[in-house]
Structures are given as C-alpha cells and as structure tokens.
Design a protein around this motif. Structure first.
Motif: not given
Length: 401
Positions: A344-347, A307-312, A360-371, A326-333
């Motif tokens: 799966v998007v990452a912060v 039922g999840a629509r998005l994983v962050i 390649s790590a199954d992460i669709t997009a990434a958002y960084a504080l530095a942005d 590392k954890a984000p790649a594991g969550v995405a996998r």
C-alpha cells in the motif's frame, strides 16, 4: 524512488517494496482508494488524476477506482461513486437558512453526512456562529431517509459548524426542548443552559431501523477532551463562548440522562461532531463504529482486493492524525488483513510522517506533491496535474518493469 533504511527518518518514504518487481509484473490491477484532498480535490477527483498518471506511465494498465471517506466531508460523494443513488433535498443550514444537502441511498441503506447540512461550509459567508449554530439540518436528512423507507441509516459525524449536542437534530425529528416556563428553546448550544424538559411525544419512531454513527474520534461529550474544549475553538468559539457552551451541553446531558435513566456523556464518540454523537446514542439508539472501517464495508472494498498488485490510498495531509483512524490508515489496515503482501502506497499534498510511522500504519511508501513542487500555493492550485506527475513517478517505482 529510493527507499530509506530503518535508520533514516524520512517523512516521504517507507520500507523496501514487499514484492520484487518481477513478481509484481505478473499480478493484476491497481486499486486506487484515496480520501479527498480537503478543500482542493474530492476523493473521486484524486482517484481519477492518479489513474491518469498511471496510464501515462503504463498505458493499458488496469485500475479500479474506489474513492473512500471516513464519515466526514466527502462521505456521500464516496458512496455515490460506489453506486449509491444521490438524493438532494432542501434543509436548513446551521444558521437556519435554507440550503441543499444530499444523502446517498441504496437498497434500504441511507448514508447521511452531517456536514452536508450542518457543516462549516454551509455558514453564510463563512462567518462562524458558535453559540447559535444548529444541527437541525442533519436531523431533517434523517427524517427524509425514514420517509424513503430506510432500514439502515449510517450517520457520518464530522465537519459540522455547531456545538449543540445534537439538540437541533432531535428537534428536527419532532422533540421539543422546553425551558422552565414551557417555552421552546431557540437553536444552538448556548440556549441549552436553560433547558428544563424534553418533550419526546412527537419524536419520529425509529424502531426497526438500524442506526450506525460513523466517526474517527472517541471524545466524550464534556471535559478537557470533550466536544467544546477540543473542537469549539475551531468553529469560532472564544474563551467565554467555550464556558457558555460547556454549561449548555452539561445541562443537555443532565436532562437527557435523567429522562432516559442512563448515562452516555462519557461514551467514546459522544463528543463527535459538536456532540451529535451524544444525540445519536441517546435518541437514535445508534451504534458507534470507526468511520473508515464502516465505509470500507459499505463500499465492498475487500471485494476489489483479489488479484490486486498494488493499492494506492491518500489524503491531503499525511500526519499524526492519519495514524488515528483516518482513511489511508484504514485502507492500509484493511488491505493487510484481506490481502497480506499487497503493498500500500499513499499520495498526499504534504507528508510529515516518518518511515517508521508509515510502516506502523501498514503504509509502505508515501509520495507528496510538496516533494515535486515546494510552493504550497501552487500545490493547491495545480493539485490535479501535479498529482498526475506524482503518479507517473509512483508507477515507475512500483509498476513499470
């Protein structure tokens, strides 16, 4: 958020959304499963700030927070957030001073984070002690878990201040490390060069207890990829110290393997956490498992996906290390395996990965504080509020109609 084409080499975004917005709007909750922003926010704090930002952008949106860890710093916190009971105990820190460390316990399973007792953060005044730092406190936590009746012990390897091959852990469980005259060795990796015999007559009986070592590295104990060459300099070891510690761990391996009649120094993960992996294999009968995979299983991560629509997900720095367990790649996998099609998007604080690397790590997009805040000092000091702002942007891109 603009999505880059395949030809672009953006460090911040990946491919187009896997699901059109109209279909996403018909789906259920958002699953928030980040690791810590090391030195800034715990995984639970990251999840809470992301949730607050989502709520600002989409009031009433349902979210489920599952903070994660990979066996290193924050593992006990993640387990506690998932319902494990936190147990605080007095142990010896890496320099022998008393300190307080915690383990997590639930229905016969104890989750122990070696850094809780033997970590770099436990060094008095932050002063390194590369030659003498000990893993004894980690062993004291294992002993406590045994006394609590644990039937399964998960030992998270990482973030320790010691390079003693797990010798301190073994002595905490009742073994005696003796030199040629029969005197006990002092703590630390340097003293192991004088090791002559290991007396295991008083070693705690772990029969009937499953021990699993959780780590995100596969280094052997010795050599150019070993515990000393790769990690000891990060713990304050000079070039001379590196030679001393390598000699000590080589002697530790020689005596241990001769006593047990089998070799383990080259096993993947033997060099994890200053050689704690070697002691876990040799004296605890541990099985090695990738830390994030193991923790996701223990936290019942897959049970939250229907039922999840998005994983962050996310962590402090998305970089090439992220791609290696590392954890984000594991969550995405795990998401790709259990819920194909859920993006799966990452912060992160900063992101140096390209769009192709993220995919390649199954992460669709990434958002960084530095942005949104180029001043990295302010990123650290105001990480929570900035993360909420980032979550608002993320929500507008992926959730808002």
């Amino acid at each position: 958020m603009r999505q880059p084409s395949d030809a672009e080499d953006s460090p911040h975004t990946a491919s187009t959304p896997l699901l059109p917005q109209a279909r996403q709007a018909d789906m259920g909750c958002v699953l928030i499963a980040p690791d810590k922003f090391k030195g800034t926010l715990t995984a639970a704090q990251v999840a809470a700030h992301v949730a607050a930002g989502l709520d600002r952008a989409c009031p009433g949106l349902r979210n489920v927070q599952v903070p994660v860890a990979d066996g290193g710093d924050g593992t006990v916190d993640a387990a506690e957030a998932a319902g494990y009971r936190r147990v605080e105990l007095g142990v010896r820190g890496p320099t022998g001073r008393p300190t307080t460390a915690a383990l997590a316990f639930h229905e016969g399973t104890a989750i122990i984070e070696s850094a809780q007792a033997s970590g770099l953060s436990r060094l008095p005044g932050g002063v390194p002690a590369p030659l003498t730092a000990s893993s004894r406190g980690a062993g004291e936590l294992i002993g406590a878990a045994v006394r609590m009746g644990a039937k399964r012990i998960v030992l998270g390897l990482g973030g320790v201040a010691c390079t003693d091959g797990g010798a301190g852990l073994v002595t905490a469980l009742g073994a005696r490390l003796l030199d040629e005259s029969g005197a006990e060795l002092p703590p630390g990796g340097a003293a192991l060069a004088r090791l002559h015999r290991i007396d295991v007559s008083g070693l705690t009986d772990l029969s009937g207890i499953e021990v699993i070592a959780a780590t995100d590295v596969n280094n052997p104990l010795l050599g150019e990829r070993g515990a000393v060459a790769v990690y000891a300099p990060q713990k304050g070891a000079s070039a001379e110290d590196v030679t001393i510690l390598e000699d000590g761990l080589a002697r530790w391996a020689d005596v241990t393997e001769r006593m047990l009649g089998r070799g383990m120094r080259d096993d993947p993960g033997a060099g994890a956490a200053g050689g704690l992996g070697f002691a876990a294999l040799a004296f605890l009968g541990a099985r090695m498992r990738p830390g994030i995979e193991l923790l996701l299983d223990l936290l019942s991560f897959a049970d939250h996906l229907p039922g999840a629509r998005l994983v962050i997900t996310g962590e402090g720095a998305l970089d090439t290390q992220t791609l290696h367990g590392k954890a984000p790649a594991g969550v995405a996998r795990a998401t790709a395996a259990a819920a194909p099609g859920v993006p799966v998007v990452a912060v992160a604080g900063i992101c140096s990965l390209t769009a192709e690397q993220l995919r390649s790590a199954d992460i669709t997009a990434a958002y960084a504080l530095a942005d949104i805040e180029p001043d990295l000092t302010r990123c650290r000091e105001q990480a929570g509020p900035l993360l909420e702002e980032l979550a608002v942007i993320l929500a507008r891109d992926w959730i808002a109609p």
